[in-house]
Scaffold this motif. Sequence first.
Motif, PDB file in Angstrom:
ATOM      1  N   TYR A 158      29.957 -55.598  -5.979  1.00 48.86           N
ATOM      2  CA  TYR A 158      28.744 -55.144  -5.240  1.00 48.86           C
ATOM      3  C   TYR A 158      29.501 -53.247  -5.232  1.00 48.86           C
ATOM      4  O   TYR A 158      30.113 -53.209  -4.724  1.00 48.86           O
ATOM      5  N   GLN A 159      27.905 -52.866  -5.702  1.00 44.37           N
ATOM      6  CA  GLN A 159      28.357 -51.550  -5.595  1.00 44.37           C
ATOM      7  C   GLN A 159      27.053 -50.906  -4.469  1.00 44.37           C
ATOM      8  O   GLN A 159      26.185 -50.884  -4.811  1.00 44.37           O
ATOM      9  N   PRO A 160      27.309 -50.343  -3.451  1.00 48.43           N
ATOM     10  CA  PRO A 160      26.682 -49.718  -2.779  1.00 48.43           C
ATOM     11  C   PRO A 160      25.282 -48.315  -3.436  1.00 48.43           C
ATOM     12  O   PRO A 160      25.489 -47.479  -4.173  1.00 48.43           O
ATOM     13  N   MET A 164      28.966 -57.292 -12.936  1.00 49.20           N
ATOM     14  CA  MET A 164      29.731 -58.989 -13.267  1.00 49.20           C
ATOM     15  C   MET A 164      30.762 -58.254 -14.191  1.00 49.20           C
ATOM     16  O   MET A 164      31.295 -57.807 -14.196  1.00 49.20           O
ATOM     17  N   ARG A 165      31.872 -59.742 -13.217  1.00 47.58           N
ATOM     18  CA  ARG A 165      33.193 -59.372 -13.471  1.00 47.58           C
ATOM     19  C   ARG A 165      33.629 -60.765 -14.365  1.00 47.58           C
ATOM     20  O   ARG A 165      33.677 -61.285 -13.791  1.00 47.58           O
ATOM     21  N   TRP A 166      34.761 -60.653 -15.223  1.00 46.88           N
ATOM     22  CA  TRP A 166      35.542 -61.904 -15.123  1.00 46.88           C
ATOM     23  C   TRP A 166      36.709 -61.933 -14.894  1.00 46.88           C
ATOM     24  O   TRP A 166      37.153 -60.955 -16.129  1.00 46.88           O
ATOM     25  N   LEU A 189      24.898 -67.726 -23.873  1.00 47.97           N
ATOM     26  CA  LEU A 189      25.640 -68.471 -22.885  1.00 47.97           C
ATOM     27  C   LEU A 189      24.641 -67.594 -21.353  1.00 47.97           C
ATOM     28  O   LEU A 189      25.392 -67.789 -20.190  1.00 47.97           O
ATOM     29  N   ILE A 190      24.667 -66.432 -21.728  1.00 44.53           N
ATOM     30  CA  ILE A 190      23.826 -65.265 -20.823  1.00 44.53           C
ATOM     31  C   ILE A 190      22.650 -66.035 -19.425  1.00 44.53           C
ATOM     32  O   ILE A 190      22.696 -66.036 -18.714  1.00 44.53           O
ATOM     33  N   HIS A 191      22.306 -67.714 -20.594  1.00 45.22           N
ATOM     34  CA  HIS A 191      21.186 -67.850 -19.492  1.00 45.22           C
ATOM     35  C   HIS A 191      22.062 -68.627 -18.046  1.00 45.22           C
ATOM     36  O   HIS A 191      21.308 -68.777 -17.183  1.00 45.22           O
ATOM     37  N   SER A 234      17.583 -60.769 -23.336  1.00 51.86           N
ATOM     38  CA  SER A 234      17.171 -62.146 -23.658  1.00 51.86           C
ATOM     39  C   SER A 234      17.644 -63.265 -22.663  1.00 51.86           C
ATOM     40  O   SER A 234      16.841 -64.294 -23.099  1.00 51.86           O
ATOM     41  N   GLN A 235      17.007 -63.452 -21.258  1.00 45.48           N
ATOM     42  CA  GLN A 235      16.848 -63.915 -20.179  1.00 45.48           C
ATOM     43  C   GLN A 235      15.564 -64.122 -20.107  1.00 45.48           C
ATOM     44  O   GLN A 235      14.718 -65.492 -19.564  1.00 45.48           O
ATOM     45  N   PHE A 236      14.847 -63.444 -21.241  1.00 45.08           N
ATOM     46  CA  PHE A 236      13.269 -63.038 -21.007  1.00 45.08           C
ATOM     47  C   PHE A 236      12.912 -64.099 -22.369  1.00 45.08           C
ATOM     48  O   PHE A 236      11.721 -64.940 -22.132  1.00 45.08           O
ATOM     49  N   GLN A 257      23.844 -43.471  -6.913  1.00 40.81           N
ATOM     50  CA  GLN A 257      24.791 -44.950  -6.484  1.00 40.81           C
ATOM     51  C   GLN A 257      25.777 -43.662  -7.819  1.00 40.81           C
ATOM     52  O   GLN A 257      25.838 -43.124  -8.259  1.00 40.81           O
ATOM     53  N   GLY A 258      27.117 -43.638  -7.333  1.00 43.49           N
ATOM     54  CA  GLY A 258      28.172 -43.640  -8.468  1.00 43.49           C
ATOM     55  C   GLY A 258      29.565 -43.180  -7.094  1.00 43.49           C
ATOM     56  O   GLY A 258      29.534 -43.934  -6.217  1.00 43.49           O
ATOM     57  N   TYR A 259      30.480 -43.580  -7.899  1.00 42.08           N
ATOM     58  CA  TYR A 259      31.948 -43.532  -7.341  1.00 42.08           C
ATOM     59  C   TYR A 259      32.411 -42.532  -6.419  1.00 42.08           C
ATOM     60  O   TYR A 259      33.337 -43.271  -5.192  1.00 42.08           O
ATOM     61  N   LEU A 260      31.679 -41.670  -6.444  1.00 45.36           N
ATOM     62  CA  LEU A 260      31.738 -41.165  -5.340  1.00 45.36           C
ATOM     63  C   LEU A 260      31.990 -41.678  -4.102  1.00 45.36           C
ATOM     64  O   LEU A 260      31.623 -41.619  -2.654  1.00 45.36           O
TER      65      LEU A 260
END
Length: 271
Positions: free
Chosen positions: A44-46, A62-64, A86-88, A118-120, A253-256
């Motif tokens: 999660y990124q603030p 998402m991370r794997w 598999l995205i579904h 593709s989820q649509f 939003q960003g690394y800063l």
Amino acid sequence: EAKRNGRNCLAFFKPEMETAALKRHEVEMDLRQAIMFQQLQLHYQPIMDVSHVRIVGREALMRWQHPVKGLIMPIDFIPIAEETGLIHELGAFTLHEACVEAMRWDDHETVAVNLSASQFTNGALVSLVESALTQSGLPARRLELEITESVLLANSAANLNTLNRLKALGVKVALDDFGTGYSSLGYLRSFEFDKIKIDKSFTQDVESSKEALAIIRAINGIGRSLDIPTTAEGVETTEQLDRLTQEGCSHFQGYLLGRPVSHDTPSDESV
Ligand code: C2E
Ligand code: MG
Ligand code: MG
Ligand code: MG
């Protein structure tokens, strides 16, 4: 002559194609396991408001966590998940997980979830979102769905209908990566977005490129006229932050401001 060319072609192309296909197949098999063995996780990124200190929400990314290959980033598996369908399953996981996680946060904070075009194509998206909200207890207003213009580009009438049904649930819809891709301004006319996210390629060049700055100004101008707040993505320096604040971006939003982190190990993506 033709025969020799043909043989050269075969010799040159075939192994490469096989390798790509094999690799794809390997990732696909691995990804099925990943879902089964819970190797997928969300970071999660603030997202901050203009004060630069108040968190208004967080984006789920998402991370794997692969048992052998280690941490794999979305660019290396989302496209394959999209091609294989598999995205579904990934999408269902993300929506549920993100809504459950957001229930632990302050009541004003939203959770942003990325959706692939593709989820649509699966008619179940609206009921999937509904069930994620119901099962988690998250109020619809706290869920923000991030889509790119590809959703409106492909199969636009059906997808527009789906977007309107999603909006009717009370969730927010953000236009992600704006300024890249085809970026028809017409998309802003066909659907009432709640937020526009300015792609990080513009953010990062805001000081060095007059073209990037001009595009940011144009996007912010449209946002102001249509009363749609804009988020600057990929803010890495205080100079960028100051400049983008001056230019009228409403969110940052960003690394800063904060890297994507998993809720239990807050420093795993730090440098
Ligand atoms: P996105 O939605 O545009 O997400 C922003 C990307 O920018 C993320 O990359 C984030 O980690 C990265 N980022 C944030 N701040 C900075 C910064 O200051 N500098 C730089 N260089 N990068 C920054 P990430 O996590 O690798 O995700 C890439 C893309 O993968 C996302 O782009 C999104 O399109 C897709 N994605 C991620 N998670 C999901 C998911 O659950 N479902 C779907 N369908 N797509 C996802
Ligand atoms: Mg996004
Ligand atoms: Mg983005
Ligand atoms: Mg992006």
